[in-house]
Design a protein around this motif. Structure first.
Motif, PDB file in Angstrom:
ATOM      1  N   ARG A 330       0.841  -1.190   0.000  1.00 58.61           N
ATOM      2  CA  ARG A 330       0.000   0.000   0.000  1.00 58.61           C
ATOM      3  C   ARG A 330       0.877   1.241   0.000  1.00 58.61           C
ATOM      4  O   ARG A 330       1.899   1.295   0.675  1.00 58.61           O
ATOM      5  CB  ARG A 330      -0.908   0.021   1.229  1.00 58.61           C
ATOM      6  N   GLU A 331       0.454   2.230  -0.745  1.00 58.38           N
ATOM      7  CA  GLU A 331       1.208   3.481  -0.818  1.00 58.38           C
ATOM      8  C   GLU A 331       0.916   4.331   0.412  1.00 58.38           C
ATOM      9  O   GLU A 331      -0.236   4.575   0.744  1.00 58.38           O
ATOM     10  CB  GLU A 331       0.840   4.242  -2.086  1.00 58.38           C
ATOM     11  N   VAL A 332       1.977   4.750   1.075  1.00 59.93           N
ATOM     12  CA  VAL A 332       1.845   5.532   2.309  1.00 59.93           C
ATOM     13  C   VAL A 332       2.553   6.872   2.116  1.00 59.93           C
ATOM     14  O   VAL A 332       3.691   6.922   1.650  1.00 59.93           O
ATOM     15  CB  VAL A 332       2.462   4.788   3.516  1.00 59.93           C
ATOM     16  N   THR A 333       1.878   7.949   2.466  1.00 59.51           N
ATOM     17  CA  THR A 333       2.476   9.284   2.414  1.00 59.51           C
ATOM     18  C   THR A 333       2.692   9.775   3.843  1.00 59.51           C
ATOM     19  O   THR A 333       1.793   9.697   4.676  1.00 59.51           O
ATOM     20  CB  THR A 333       1.571  10.267   1.663  1.00 59.51           C
ATOM     21  N   ASP A 334       3.885  10.248   4.100  1.00 56.08           N
ATOM     22  CA  ASP A 334       4.228  10.691   5.452  1.00 56.08           C
ATOM     23  C   ASP A 334       4.959  12.018   5.370  1.00 56.08           C
ATOM     24  O   ASP A 334       5.529  12.374   4.335  1.00 56.08           O
ATOM     25  CB  ASP A 334       5.115   9.649   6.139  1.00 56.08           C
ATOM     26  N   ASN A 335       4.978  12.740   6.462  1.00 54.20           N
ATOM     27  CA  ASN A 335       5.676  14.024   6.493  1.00 54.20           C
ATOM     28  C   ASN A 335       6.092  14.357   7.929  1.00 54.20           C
ATOM     29  O   ASN A 335       5.517  13.845   8.905  1.00 54.20           O
ATOM     30  CB  ASN A 335       4.794  15.154   5.943  1.00 54.20           C
ATOM     31  N   GLY A 336       7.103  15.218   8.046  1.00 57.06           N
ATOM     32  CA  GLY A 336       7.566  15.669   9.350  1.00 57.06           C
ATOM     33  C   GLY A 336       8.121  14.562  10.222  1.00 57.06           C
ATOM     34  O   GLY A 336       7.972  14.600  11.449  1.00 57.06           O
ATOM     35  N   ARG A 337       8.788  13.575   9.618  1.00 59.80           N
ATOM     36  CA  ARG A 337       9.351  12.463  10.382  1.00 59.80           C
ATOM     37  C   ARG A 337      10.782  12.784  10.805  1.00 59.80           C
ATOM     38  O   ARG A 337      11.567  13.317  10.021  1.00 59.80           O
ATOM     39  CB  ARG A 337       9.351  11.182   9.548  1.00 59.80           C
ATOM     40  N   ALA A 338      11.118  12.444  12.040  1.00 57.83           N
ATOM     41  CA  ALA A 338      12.450  12.730  12.582  1.00 57.83           C
ATOM     42  C   ALA A 338      13.515  11.894  11.878  1.00 57.83           C
ATOM     43  O   ALA A 338      13.216  10.886  11.237  1.00 57.83           O
ATOM     44  CB  ALA A 338      12.472  12.465  14.074  1.00 57.83           C
ATOM     45  N   TYR A 339      14.777  12.294  12.050  1.00 54.89           N
ATOM     46  CA  TYR A 339      15.877  11.663  11.318  1.00 54.89           C
ATOM     47  C   TYR A 339      16.180  10.253  11.807  1.00 54.89           C
ATOM     48  O   TYR A 339      16.563   9.388  11.024  1.00 54.89           O
ATOM     49  CB  TYR A 339      17.156  12.506  11.459  1.00 54.89           C
ATOM     50  N   HIS A 340      16.095  10.015  13.107  1.00 57.37           N
ATOM     51  CA  HIS A 340      16.442   8.715  13.699  1.00 57.37           C
ATOM     52  C   HIS A 340      17.858   8.279  13.340  1.00 57.37           C
ATOM     53  O   HIS A 340      18.128   7.103  13.140  1.00 57.37           O
ATOM     54  CB  HIS A 340      15.439   7.638  13.282  1.00 57.37           C
ATOM     55  N   SER A 341      18.757   9.226  13.256  1.00 58.70           N
ATOM     56  CA  SER A 341      20.177   8.946  13.025  1.00 58.70           C
ATOM     57  C   SER A 341      20.947  10.231  13.278  1.00 58.70           C
ATOM     58  O   SER A 341      20.591  11.287  12.742  1.00 58.70           O
ATOM     59  CB  SER A 341      20.426   8.459  11.594  1.00 58.70           C
ATOM     60  N   ALA A 342      21.993  10.141  14.093  1.00 50.35           N
ATOM     61  CA  ALA A 342      22.793  11.325  14.381  1.00 50.35           C
ATOM     62  C   ALA A 342      23.496  11.837  13.131  1.00 50.35           C
ATOM     63  O   ALA A 342      23.679  13.051  12.964  1.00 50.35           O
ATOM     64  CB  ALA A 342      23.818  11.009  15.466  1.00 50.35           C
ATOM     65  N   VAL A 343      23.892  10.920  12.258  1.00 48.54           N
ATOM     66  CA  VAL A 343      24.577  11.317  11.030  1.00 48.54           C
ATOM     67  C   VAL A 343      23.664  12.168  10.168  1.00 48.54           C
ATOM     68  O   VAL A 343      24.035  13.261   9.708  1.00 48.54           O
ATOM     69  CB  VAL A 343      25.056  10.076  10.251  1.00 48.54           C
ATOM     70  N   PHE A 344      22.445  11.684   9.947  1.00 47.82           N
ATOM     71  CA  PHE A 344      21.510  12.431   9.106  1.00 47.82           C
ATOM     72  C   PHE A 344      20.926  13.629   9.845  1.00 47.82           C
ATOM     73  O   PHE A 344      20.513  14.605   9.210  1.00 47.82           O
ATOM     74  CB  PHE A 344      20.410  11.487   8.611  1.00 47.82           C
ATOM     75  N   GLU A 345      20.896  13.561  11.160  1.00 44.15           N
ATOM     76  CA  GLU A 345      20.497  14.727  11.946  1.00 44.15           C
ATOM     77  C   GLU A 345      21.467  15.881  11.701  1.00 44.15           C
ATOM     78  O   GLU A 345      21.055  17.026  11.456  1.00 44.15           O
ATOM     79  CB  GLU A 345      20.474  14.359  13.424  1.00 44.15           C
ATOM     80  N   MET A 346      22.771  15.586  11.762  1.00 45.52           N
ATOM     81  CA  MET A 346      23.775  16.616  11.504  1.00 45.52           C
ATOM     82  C   MET A 346      23.712  17.093  10.060  1.00 45.52           C
ATOM     83  O   MET A 346      23.811  18.298   9.787  1.00 45.52           O
ATOM     84  CB  MET A 346      25.171  16.083  11.809  1.00 45.52           C
ATOM     85  N   LEU A 347      23.539  16.162   9.137  1.00 48.43           N
ATOM     86  CA  LEU A 347      23.513  16.522   7.714  1.00 48.43           C
ATOM     87  C   LEU A 347      22.322  17.416   7.394  1.00 48.43           C
ATOM     88  O   LEU A 347      22.462  18.432   6.687  1.00 48.43           O
ATOM     89  CB  LEU A 347      23.480  15.259   6.861  1.00 48.43           C
ATOM     90  N   GLY A 348      21.151  17.069   7.900  1.00 53.43           N
ATOM     91  CA  GLY A 348      19.961  17.859   7.603  1.00 53.43           C
ATOM     92  C   GLY A 348      19.946  19.205   8.307  1.00 53.43           C
ATOM     93  O   GLY A 348      19.525  20.203   7.723  1.00 53.43           O
ATOM     94  N   GLU A 349      20.440  19.251   9.554  1.00 57.11           N
ATOM     95  CA  GLU A 349      20.353  20.481  10.340  1.00 57.11           C
ATOM     96  C   GLU A 349      21.545  21.401  10.133  1.00 57.11           C
ATOM     97  O   GLU A 349      21.395  22.623  10.093  1.00 57.11           O
ATOM     98  CB  GLU A 349      20.220  20.126  11.819  1.00 57.11           C
ATOM     99  N   GLN A 350      22.750  20.816  10.030  1.00 60.84           N
ATOM    100  CA  GLN A 350      23.966  21.635   9.922  1.00 60.84           C
ATOM    101  C   GLN A 350      24.660  21.480   8.576  1.00 60.84           C
ATOM    102  O   GLN A 350      25.718  22.083   8.363  1.00 60.84           O
ATOM    103  CB  GLN A 350      24.947  21.281  11.047  1.00 60.84           C
ATOM    104  N   GLY A 351      24.100  20.691   7.683  1.00 58.29           N
ATOM    105  CA  GLY A 351      24.661  20.565   6.348  1.00 58.29           C
ATOM    106  C   GLY A 351      25.994  19.817   6.346  1.00 58.29           C
ATOM    107  O   GLY A 351      26.417  19.223   7.334  1.00 58.29           O
ATOM    108  N   TRP A 352      26.660  19.876   5.219  1.00 57.03           N
ATOM    109  CA  TRP A 352      27.941  19.174   5.073  1.00 57.03           C
ATOM    110  C   TRP A 352      29.027  19.752   5.986  1.00 57.03           C
ATOM    111  O   TRP A 352      29.817  18.977   6.541  1.00 57.03           O
ATOM    112  CB  TRP A 352      28.382  19.204   3.605  1.00 57.03           C
ATOM    113  N   PRO A 353      29.103  21.073   6.194  1.00 56.08           N
ATOM    114  CA  PRO A 353      30.131  21.591   7.122  1.00 56.08           C
ATOM    115  C   PRO A 353      29.946  21.070   8.546  1.00 56.08           C
ATOM    116  O   PRO A 353      30.909  20.674   9.208  1.00 56.08           O
ATOM    117  CB  PRO A 353      29.944  23.111   7.053  1.00 56.08           C
ATOM    118  N   GLY A 354      28.704  21.072   9.033  1.00 49.17           N
ATOM    119  CA  GLY A 354      28.450  20.578  10.380  1.00 49.17           C
ATOM    120  C   GLY A 354      28.745  19.098  10.517  1.00 49.17           C
ATOM    121  O   GLY A 354      29.311  18.657  11.530  1.00 49.17           O
TER     122      GLY A 354
END
Length: 460
Positions: A330-354
């Motif tokens: 079944r096709e599921v659409t979701d939004n506003g989901r947390a990163y659940h990973s420190a690596v992707f948390e840093m990447l999404g919030e602080q970008g590549w420099p962070g």
């Protein structure tokens, strides 16, 4: 009564600091980890223990601490760079209100991580900080362990002092911290001087380690199981009788398996595949979205930038039809989901420099602890036996925390930043001793006449 007990204990803690200002640093460690302000309902909220001890720790160091041996390391510089960069991204965040809420505690955690090594200039101070961290987190772990043994655990069950899903009171975070504490607990038993390692200390440590191992089981945190696997893998590096250790570990697992609830098996089964588990499926989708987002906005979107994500994926749903099981996608659409990973948390919030600063901060810590471990492990002099084991314990704790952080958004977790502060302090302490060791032979040769004195006139 609990509120009064916490209140008077903290007041006594702060009062001792007027005689020994360094105690205020320990008071902040206790308050930040255990969060007694959340347990009380009258005196403790009015006291604002976090703000009180935070200001006292800095004031005591600035005014009364002699500051002998304080050094500012490269890793503290990296934390300072990350702090300034986080401030900049917060000022330009996609969601200013949410970013401001997260910034209100992240800046404090980073500032204290930078400050802590400046105060840990002696063995006693380093050991006392380690002890307070273990005992403060241990209070949460022991309480949860008793509830698990007495009434059983379960995913998202209230096992803690307070009904709060933040900090160490988040089940997956506590599971990670509990396992990463085990090498540090073992070091305290073997080399601690605050408490002599008699049968009572060893019994308490064994019980605390048992409680730490119970946390991932009682909370059914999948990340906790991965941390346990990492712990046993790291233990093989330092244990001499590896075969005996493997056999004993395997036997212990076989004995424990029949006592585990069926819900634990069902939840751990989702580790092998994301199919059929909405939480695991959305994590992969969020990670893919974060990479695309960072490509479009390399400097990041500030804290809680995940609130802007939206994605669609196919979710397999099992349906029982008589004696057969049908799987329908079944096709599921979701939004506003947390990163659940420190690596992707840093990447999404602080970008590549962070992300680069964060990875450099941790990689340098692993390298520094490895250097200390190798340089000091063969030393047998008085006061030279504890440095290499502590470096190994802190390195193992960091590796376990990093394994857990791959599946949790704990990039700025205060307890982990405190571990980094301990590493910086140990690195500075060992460098200072090595510098003294190099000076002693030089002075001896100079006194024996092998070297010219400082005011001797060189021959033309």
């Amino acid at each position: 009564m609990l509120d009064l007990a916490l209140f008077f204990f903290l007041i006594a803690f702060v009062a001792i600091g007027f005689r020994r200002p360094y105690v205020w640093v320990l008071a902040y460690l206790y308050v930040d980890i255990l969060a007694p302000g959340k347990m009380g309902w009258t005196f403790m909220p009015l006291l604002s223990p976090s703000l009180l001890t935070f200001c006292a720790a800095f004031a005591g160091w600035l005014i009364a601490d002699p500051k002998r041996g304080s050094r500012f390391t490269l890793r503290q510089g990296l934390m300072l760079a990350l702090l300034l960069y986080c401030w900049w991204t917060t000022m330009n965040a996609d969601f200013p209100d949410s970013a401001g809420e997260k910034w209100s505690w992240v800046w404090k955690a980073l500032v204290f991580g930078i400050f802590l090594p400046l105060t840990l200039t002696t063995r006693l101070r380093i050991e006392s900080a380690v002890l307070i961290m273990v005992l403060s987190a241990g209070a949460i772990i022991i309480s949860a362990g008793i509830k698990i043994v007495a009434g059983g655990g379960g995913y998202e069950r209230n096992l803690f002092f307070v009904n709060d899903n933040s900090g160490l009171y988040e089940s997956s975070t506590l599971a990670t911290v509990a396992i990463c504490m085990i090498p540090i607990i073992i070091w305290l038993v073997r080399y601690g001087t605050v408490y002599v390692a008699d049968w009572r200390v060893k019994l308490f440590a064994a019980g605390l380690i048992f409680a730490c191992l119970l946390i991932p089981i009682g909370t059914e945190a999948r990340t906790g199981l991965l941390c346990i696997v990492a712990l046993f893998g790291l233990a093989l590096r330092d244990i001499k009788k590896r075969l005996t250790f493997l056999v004993a570990g395997g036997a212990l697992c076989l004995v424990a398996l029949p006592f585990l609830p069926q819900s634990y098996y069902e939840r751990m089964a989702t580790l092998g595949s994301t199919d059929g588990d909405e939480s695991a499926s959305t994590r992969v989708a969020v990670w893919q979205w974060t990479i695309d987002y960072a490509m479009e906005k390399p400097t990041g979107g500030g804290f809680d930038a995940f609130r802007g994500n939206k994605f669609t994926y196919d979710m397999p749903v099992k349906e029982q039809q008589g004696n057969t099981t049908a799987i329908e996608y079944r096709e599921v659409t979701d939004n506003g989901r947390a990163y659940h990973s420190a690596v992707f948390e840093m990447l999404g919030e602080q970008g590549w420099p962070g992300l680069f600063i964060w990875v450099w901060l941790h990689a340098l810590g692993l390298w520094h602890m490895e250097r200390i471990r190798r340089k000091w492990r063969n030393r047998t002099g008085d006061g030279e036996l504890w440095q290499a084991p502590l470096a190994s314990a802190l390195q193992n704790a960091q590796i376990i925390a990093l394994v857990g952080s791959l599946f949790q958004g704990i990039a700025y977790q205060p307890f982990i930043l405190m571990v980094i502060g301990l590493q910086c302090a140990l690195w500075t302490y060992c460098k200072r001793l090595e510098s003294k060791d190099r000076k002693v032979p030089f002075q001896l040769r100079r006194e024996q006449g092998a070297l010219p004195s400082g005011d001797a006139v060189a021959a033309p």
